[in-house]
Design a protein around this motif. Structure first.
Motif, PDB file in Angstrom:
ATOM      1  N   ARG A  59     -24.854  52.529   7.642  1.00 31.54           N
ATOM      2  CA  ARG A  59     -25.175  52.716   6.667  1.00 31.54           C
ATOM      3  C   ARG A  59     -24.875  53.935   5.076  1.00 31.54           C
ATOM      4  NH1 ARG A  59     -27.864  49.147   9.380  1.00 31.54           N
ATOM      5  NH2 ARG A  59     -28.447  47.099   9.060  1.00 31.54           N
ATOM      6  N   GLY A  60     -24.703  55.142   5.524  1.00 26.59           N
ATOM      7  CA  GLY A  60     -24.296  55.768   4.768  1.00 26.59           C
ATOM      8  C   GLY A  60     -25.204  57.021   4.289  1.00 26.59           C
ATOM      9  N   LEU A  61     -26.666  56.679   5.165  1.00 28.44           N
ATOM     10  CA  LEU A  61     -27.552  58.043   4.674  1.00 28.44           C
ATOM     11  C   LEU A  61     -27.138  58.753   5.692  1.00 28.44           C
ATOM     12  CD1 LEU A  61     -30.818  56.432   5.330  1.00 28.44           C
ATOM     13  CD2 LEU A  61     -29.411  57.058   3.238  1.00 28.44           C
ATOM     14  N   GLY A  62     -28.249  60.909   4.898  1.00 25.16           N
ATOM     15  CA  GLY A  62     -27.126  61.163   6.045  1.00 25.16           C
ATOM     16  C   GLY A  62     -28.807  61.704   7.269  1.00 25.16           C
ATOM     17  N   ALA A  63     -28.156  62.502   6.902  1.00 21.54           N
ATOM     18  CA  ALA A  63     -29.162  62.967   8.581  1.00 21.54           C
ATOM     19  C   ALA A  63     -31.026  62.930   8.099  1.00 21.54           C
ATOM     20  CB  ALA A  63     -28.987  64.404   9.759  1.00 21.54           C
ATOM     21  N   GLN A  64     -30.690  64.121   7.277  1.00 25.54           N
ATOM     22  CA  GLN A  64     -32.316  64.149   6.814  1.00 25.54           C
ATOM     23  C   GLN A  64     -33.161  63.098   6.399  1.00 25.54           C
ATOM     24  OE1 GLN A  64     -33.420  67.331   8.892  1.00 25.54           O
ATOM     25  NE2 GLN A  64     -34.459  67.637   6.822  1.00 25.54           N
ATOM     26  N   ALA A  65     -31.879  62.373   5.259  1.00 26.54           N
ATOM     27  CA  ALA A  65     -32.483  61.595   4.203  1.00 26.54           C
ATOM     28  C   ALA A  65     -33.100  60.066   5.132  1.00 26.54           C
ATOM     29  CB  ALA A  65     -31.766  61.032   3.621  1.00 26.54           C
ATOM     30  N   ALA A  66     -32.436  59.906   6.396  1.00 27.76           N
ATOM     31  CA  ALA A  66     -32.587  58.745   7.893  1.00 27.76           C
ATOM     32  C   ALA A  66     -33.468  59.295   8.464  1.00 27.76           C
ATOM     33  CB  ALA A  66     -31.321  58.938   8.280  1.00 27.76           C
ATOM     34  N   GLN A  67     -34.195  60.712   8.476  1.00 30.38           N
ATOM     35  CA  GLN A  67     -35.124  60.633   8.610  1.00 30.38           C
ATOM     36  C   GLN A  67     -36.227  60.206   8.095  1.00 30.38           C
ATOM     37  OE1 GLN A  67     -35.737  62.030  11.888  1.00 30.38           O
ATOM     38  NE2 GLN A  67     -33.658  63.154  12.873  1.00 30.38           N
TER      39      GLN A  67
END
Length: 414
Positions: A59-67
């Motif tokens: 859905r477009g989130l970066g790795a850190q943002a998803a975490q």
């Protein structure tokens, strides 16, 4: 000691749009993660990551943002379960508790989103930040704050910062790890009696009257009721403009009072003795007209301000049991409910001393503070014989004399 520093972002139009879209997107995805966690009964971070991480990345989130989104959901459920165990949501099978347990946790569109050093960088000299958004990395986003907050950020910022939106403005709430000043040995204790008529009364003579603040609250309450009754578009706009104004005024007042108390204690090399008022709203039963005043009483906020300011200044602080301090004579220790004639007058029925009721209570709190402090530095281990050498162990009083006391929590005696 961890404190927070708040800075206000001054984004340009395109930057503000990107920040708004980012907050709404991550909170909408947090609601989706919460639904998955609720449906599968998986609320631990490692397990929940298996079910949602790939979907967040798609859905477009970066790795850190998803975490961070996953961790935010897990923290929300941890808080919910802690409130349920503590009974803050009512007894089992109560409507409020059933409602909380029967649906997934929801996040507001403008709820805070955490950022770490990989997603956010600070340029203190230029007073700008660079942070991740759904539209890419935003650079040179200006921020403003006080000189003291900027110094604290530059020297002690550590850990995450939260991006929040409040009334159309954007703020970063940064965590700072400030070293505590070493505590000195107190020369007596300064008792602090908290109340509604008088916000704070100390045993040294300082009194913060609550008349002005209570008048301000009544005026704000009447104005809100008047605007809500009118119900027009302009009235709603005025209500929105005035939202949190009372909260900010009370917060500033408590900061001033707390600073005055800590400065007085530091000047006289005294410790601070505070009342442990946990659960007072559940214990006290009042008539309906008095309930607004009780539930508007920000004693916990004032106590928190005193605690962290005392820790920064190295002022010793203890919490004591406030039971019967308003009915006990500070001169002869006679306890009688009739000693408290009215809100402001104390007349002892044993020795006849006449005093201000809150001032008398503050002296009792100061005496209890000394007792708690001395009890905290004495060892409670009984003297025993050493079975190996046959020598008697060191007396507990000597053991306590060599140990340095630390700050005590609410109701703790060590």
């Amino acid at each position: 000691m961890k404190i927070v520093a708040q800075v206000k972002l001054i984004p340009e139009a395109e930057q503000a749009a990107a920040l708004s879209a980012t907050l709404r997107t991550v909170n909408d995805l947090a609601c989706w993660v919460s639904e998955v966690a609720f449906a599968l009964g998986v609320q631990r971070e490692y397990e929940l990551r298996k079910h949602t991480y790939a979907g967040l990345k798609a859905r477009g989130l970066g790795a850190q943002a998803a975490q961070h989104v996953i961790k935010k959901v897990c923290d929300a459920y941890t808080t919910l379960h802690a409130n349920i165990r503590a009974g803050n949501l009512g007894k089992p099978k109560s409507k409020r508790r059933i409602k909380a347990e029967s649906k997934p946790v929801r996040f507001r569109p403008d709820a805070a989103q955490p950022y770490d050093d990989r997603c956010l960088s600070w340029q203190y000299d230029q007073q700008t930040v660079s942070l991740w958004t759904m539209a890419g990395r935003l650079k040179n986003v200006r921020f403003v704050c006080s000189a003291d907050a900027l110094k604290t950020l530059r020297e002690y910022r550590k850990g995450e910062a939260d991006l929040i939106e409040r009334d159309g403005a954007y703020y970063l709430i940064a965590t700072c790890d400030v070293p505590e000043t070493e505590q000195y040995e107190p020369n007596g204790f300064l008792g602090v009696d908290l109340g509604i008529a008088n916000i704070a009364t100390t045993s040294t003579g300082y009194q913060a009257a609550g008349r002005g603040l209570n008048r301000y609250r009544r005026r704000q309450l009447a104005l809100r009721a008047k605007l809500q009754k009118r119900g027009t578009k302009s009235a709603k706009r005025r209500l929105k403009e005035r939202s949190r104004r009372e909260q900010r005024h009370v917060k500033n007042t408590n900061h001033v009072i707390a600073k005055t108390i800590v400065t007085e204690a530091e000047r006289t090399s005294s410790g601070i003795s505070l009342e442990d008022l946990n659960g007072i709203r559940q214990r006290v039963r009042l008539r309906k007209p008095q309930r607004v005043a009780l539930h508007s009483w920000a004693f916990a906020q004032l106590g928190g301000f005193i605690v962290y300011k005392a820790r920064r200044a190295g002022v010793p602080l203890v919490f004591v049991d406030p039971a019967y301090t308003s009915q006990t004579c500070a001169e002869c220790s006679h306890v009688d409910r009739r000693n408290r004639v009215d809100q402001g007058l104390f007349i002892c029925r044993a020795c006849g001393v006449v005093a201000h009721a809150d001032r008398n209570a503050s002296h009792n709190l100061a005496a209890r503070g000394v007792a708690v402090w001395n009890a905290g530095r004495e060892s409670r281990v009984p003297a025993t014989h050493n079975g190996v050498s046959g020598r008697r162990s060191q007396p507990s009083s000597q053991l306590g004399a060599t140990s340095k006391p630390g700050p005590l929590g609410p109701g703790q005696v060590d």
